[in-house]
Scaffold this active site. Structure first.
Site: not given
Ligand code: FAD
Ligand code: NA7
Length: 618
Positions: A158, A163, A166, A292, A296, A564, A569
């Protein structure tokens, strides 16, 4: 308490007694318990106290201890598996010198209470937690260099090659897009904007270096013995190897990228293990694979302005919701990524060495005899990862491994078929390959082993995000899986395209962002699948992941007030379908609004302006 639960607690108590040299079942407020704990403190002996008033099922522990030892009261003290008794007995044993003798007896049995193999996400979390609970812990971490010679520091995949780099390179790419948008918002800067690979690489790697250092310091602070060596189970000592023993072991060796097994792959191609510290800009790049890691990496390279082709054997993002996966892919395709579909490489040849050099790739169609050849500067292989379980002597330890996948099957307490050997993280069979999952499993395992805890790692409804140029966050079932489990007729699927407010002024990417929730009609429309394609997908998905853990229903989504103007939302503004014609009429009079409303005409169930309507798809 049902007999089965009692059996579990009984075996937990036995485990605690077996794995702690000094164990005190105590209550946090009891003065006799405090007296006993203080005695061990004075003797400078690590004492593991299980506070029965603070743990779940504490009173059941007390009943079972009564049954097992004949003693109902606390403290209830054990030394090297021997029952000593309460406060008076312990004080007397100390006075008579018996306590000291008992303490000496067990201390030489093992070098460590716990040895953790692998200092990545799971291994570090587990070793630190076990040490914090007073255990003597060693963690071994060693990085076998890639065929290109790349290697890195403490922290596992990671931090070093997963992670962290990346996401930082994805962020680099997002900034490029933001710069294009910025002009539309009035920012003025020169026409020529360029990106410097080396600056990015150095900055990212400097940050990783600081994390490596931080991990070393935190292990030292917590008294975990970190050894930078390759670990292997052995029955006897060979050559220069050092032999360590422990009462328990945790396997956390993670995975490494798989190669293709075709001529030239290891010699001329790189994997994600090399990409993030590549000393030169990769140039025209072929990415092989469509999951992925491939999407990515291909995504951020293309967004940096490189010529990128992704070679796809079958589908995008196997295992993810295919509707969402294809939308993420379509976005990439309209933003400069080329896809070569239904092809696999068969041969890699070097035309010219260099940084980058020139590489010829021959590929064959999966549907016929067609062969294509093309030239690239870099070929990045991202066709999956293999569990690092093949060369650590698991056969000698008797640990069962899935022969096909190399993964380790465990029970719901991460215990392998060998009772004193546990496994966590990416090497587990049928579990998520994600950093937070490995960390959670490691931490909870240590607490169960050494603190009487019972909480297990919950692998259900784990939220995750794919950091493609348009990010895809999900939690729960993909649509295909939900249909397979519950049947189409029992599902209500609400979905909507939306246009983030921040995309409107630059006038980009309308009809691209997408939201979908899958509800189980048989269970009060409980949300069983959450899917979001849009900006900040990780941030959006995290909160809804928590809601799904709490069992959120469609009704509760409806009753949640949105924030908002945000993208998230969209999931809270579930309007009734009958409102649509009315809203559409409102939008019509103004030309600009009509332009924005165009998709409403096209799809009739999709509304914009930050809010939106999520309507059942039939
Ligand atoms: P690892 O972190 O891989 O650690 C295992 C360690 O053990 C390594 O340091 C290894 O060298 C060492 N080791 C192996 N064998 C031995 C041995 N015999 N002796 C000593 N040491 C040994 N997850 C996310 O949650 N989010 C993301 O965005 C994400 N992005 C990713 C991007 C990429 C490109 C990749 C490859 C992975 C990504 N992951 C992501 C997955 C994540 O990195 C892993 O799930 C996580 O690192 C697994 O942790 P682990 O403890 O099981 O193993
Ligand atoms: P995955 O999720 O195992 O996916 C592998 C991808 O590579 C997938 O698209 C495969 O296509 C493709 N693949 C596999 N073998 C080949 C060959 N021989 N030729 C061409 N394409 C191939 O791997 P990732 O690396 O993306 O991710 C692995 C884990 O690492 C992930 O879970 C993260 O936790 C980190 P297929 O769909 O099988 O046709």
């Amino acid at each position: 308490m049902p007999p089965i639960e009692n059996d579990k607690i009984r075996s937990k108590i036995k485990d605690l007694i077996d794995s702690n040299a000094v164990l005190v079942f105590s209550k946090s407020y009891c003065p006799f318990c405090v007296k006993v704990k203080d005695l061990f403190k004075e003797l400078n002996v690590k004492c593991n106290a299980i506070e029965l008033d603070l743990i779940e099922d504490g009173s059941n522990y007390q009943d079972l201890l009564h049954e097992m030892t004949g003693q109902k009261t606390v403290p209830n003290v054990f030394i090297n598996k021997k029952h000593i008794g309460g406060c008076d007995n312990t004080m007397k044993a100390h006075k008579d010198g018996i306590l000291q003798k008992l303490l000496r007896e067990g201390s030489e049995v093992y070098d460590y209470d716990l040895i953790v193999i692998g200092g990545g996400s799971g291994g570090l979390a587990c070793s630190k937690e076990a040490a914090a609970l007073g255990k003597k812990v060693m963690v071994l971490d060693y990085v076998v260099p890639t065929p290109k010679g790349t290697t890195w520091g403490l922290g596992g995949t990671c931090v070093n090659v997963g992670c962290i780099p990346k996401k930082l390179m994805h962020q680099t790419a997002l900034l490029g897009t933001a710069m294009e948008d910025a002009r539309k918002f009035g920012w003025e800067f020169g026409e020529q904007v360029t990106h410097n690979w080396e600056t990015m690489k150095t900055a990212v790697n400097n940050y990783i270096g600081s994390l490596n250092w931080g991990y070393r310091v935190s292990l030292r602070d917590k008294n975990v013995n970190y050894v930078n060596s390759y670990a292997e189970f052995a029955t006897n000592k060979r050559g220069k190897e050092t032999f360590y023993t422990a009462a328990k072991f945790v396997l956390a060796t993670g995975e490494r990228p798989r190669y293709l097994g075709i001529p030239g792959d290891k010699e001329y191609c790189i994997t994600s293990d090399d990409l993030f510290s590549l000393p030169y800009c990769p140039g025209k790049t072929l990415v092989v694979g469509a999951s992925y890691v491939a999407l990515e990496c291909g995504g951020f390279l293309a967004s940096l302005g490189l010529d990128v082709t992704i070679m796809v054997r079958s589908i995008l993002l196997r295992g993810f919701d295919q509707d969402m996966a294809n939308r993420a892919g379509d976005y990439m395709e309209t933003h400069g990524v080329k896809f070569l579909r239904k092809f696999v490489p068969t041969k890699i040849e070097q035309i010219e060495a260099g940084t980058p050099g020139r590489i010829k790739v021959t590929a064959k169609s999966t549907e016929g005899d067609e062969i294509v050849e093309d030239e690239y500067n870099t070929v990045l292989i991202a066709v999956g990862r293999d569990a690092c379980t093949g060369t650590i002597g698991l056969d000698k330890a008797g640990v069962k491994v899935n022969e096909k996948s190399g993964k380790i099957p465990v029970n719901d307490e991460e215990q392998t078929n060998v009772p004193h050997i546990y496994a966590i993280g990416d090497i587990l069979q049928g579990k998520w390959e994600l950093t937070p999952v490995a960390i959670q499993a490691g931490k909870l395992l240590a607490r169960r082993l050494y603190n009487g805890a019972t909480l297990k790692c919950d692998y259900v409804n784990v939220p995750t995000t794919v950091f493609t140029p348009l990010e895809y966050g999900s939690c729960g079932h993909p649509e295909e899986k939900a249909i397979e489990i519950y049947g189409q007729e029992n599902l209500e699927i609400y979905h909507s395209l939306f246009w983030p407010l921040e995309f409107t002024v630059p006038g980009r990417d309308n009809n691209r962002c997408y939201a979908k929730v899958i509800c189980n009609k048989l269970d009060n429309e409980r949300v069983i699948g959450f899917h979001y394609l849009g900006p900040n997908a990780g941030e959006v998905t995290q909160g809804f992941g928590a809601a799904m853990k709490c069992g959120i229903t469609k009704d509760q989504l409806d009753n949640t007030i949105g924030i908002h103007p945000t993208c998230a939302e969209i999931f809270t503004t579930m309007e009734s379908p009958v409102l649509l014609p009315f809203l559409f009429m409102l939008l019509k009079p103004c030309a600009r609004l009509r332009e924005l409303a165009e998709p409403v005409e096209q799809y009739c169930h999709r509304i914009y302006f930050g809010g939106g309507a999520l309507l059942p798809r039939r």
